[in-house]
Design a protein around this motif. Structure first.
Motif: not given
Length: 289
Positions: A76, A79, A289
């Motif tokens: 990831f 992200r 986030r």
């Protein structure tokens, strides 16, 4: 290593991998190719250069190129490209492909597999919505060594701690000694192939989503333009191309356009403009986030 030897290696790597090494990268060449010298019984980099000039040892040639290939990656990574896939690109692709119920994804610089496996996890999490769909992830890399590692799906504790949520580690991986292996069902979702982006890749077909992140930065402008134009030809009419944060198509090709909202997202010019209004991240993704 003499200047002539360094210049030869720069040209050699440029021709075979597209890497555009500047003069200040001499230390990098020396540090990464010294182990290759030892492996193939060459006393020095000068001897290695001499062997490359006269030999057709494909194992040695491949080792030289692969030693200089940067394979930094983690699950990831950054992200946002994965939030974007889960919350925007996947629903959009499913709507566009509802008739054929087929989705094709290409990770064009897959390294040791963390990127395609991250996408495989997201697809598995959305399995209920994808019932009856044929989903294909093609993952390619120049290096045969990293492809073999990716196929095995075996990672150290350090590697799985970089970006992988612990709940997914426990759900999708099995601990084997001090390492963790991703489950067979997820490994089977990814088709790994050795591909040099400098060469033709038309045989792979077209894709709804292409990830080609953090690889173009190592190429010069003409090479970037050539690869981007060929990526555009491999992208479905309403498809999405994701590049790294430091990469762009601007000034390199007119066959792809940046999305007006999402940094790093590109598409065919008409499709990019038409898709702009609905392609916004939900608040929950932004908050994550």
């Amino acid at each position: 290593m003499t200047e002539l030897d360094f210049d030869y290696l720069r040209a050699y790597l440029k021709q075979r991998s597209g890497l555009a090494l500047t003069a200040e990268k001499r230390y990098l060449v020396e540090s990464r190719l010294t182990p290759v010298c030892r492996r193939f019984g060459q006393a020095s980099l000068r001897d290695l250069v001499g062997a490359l000039k006269i030999s057709r040892d494909t194992a040695m040639e491949r080792a030289v190129v692969e030693a200089m290939t940067t394979n930094e990656t983690f699950f990831f990574r950054d992200r946002l490209p994965f939030d974007l896939f889960r919350d925007v690109l996947l629903p959009q692709a499913m709507a566009q492909a509802a008739g054929r119920r087929r989705l094709r994804i290409w990770c064009a610089a897959s390294s040791t597999g963390q990127e395609p496996y991250s996408l495989a996890i997201l697809l598995q999490e959305a399995a209920a919505k994808l019932a009856g769909w044929h989903v294909e992830i093609v993952a390619t890399d120049l290096s045969t060594e990293v492809i073999e590692k990716a196929r095995l799906g075996l990672y150290s504790q350090f590697e799985v701690q970089r970006g992988l949520p612990v709940q997914w580690l426990l759900k999708y991986f099995t601990q084997i000694g001090e390492q963790w292996q991703i489950g067979a069902s997820l490994r089977s979702m990814v088709d790994y192939r050795q591909i040099n982006l400098l060469n033709g890749f038309e045989a792979l077909g077209t894709f709804d989503v292409i990830y080609c992140r953090n690889v173009l930065i190592y190429f010069d402008a003409p090479t970037k333009a050539d690869i981007l134009n060929r990526l555009a030809a491999s992208l479905a009419p309403d498809g999405a191309l994701l590049l790294g944060a430091a990469e762009t198509v601007i000034g390199l090709t007119d066959r792809l356009s940046p999305h007006p909202i999402h940094r790093g997202l590109y598409g065919h010019p008409v499709a990019a403009g038409r898709a702009a209004p609905p392609m916004t991240l939900p608040l929950r993704a932004v908050a994550a986030r």
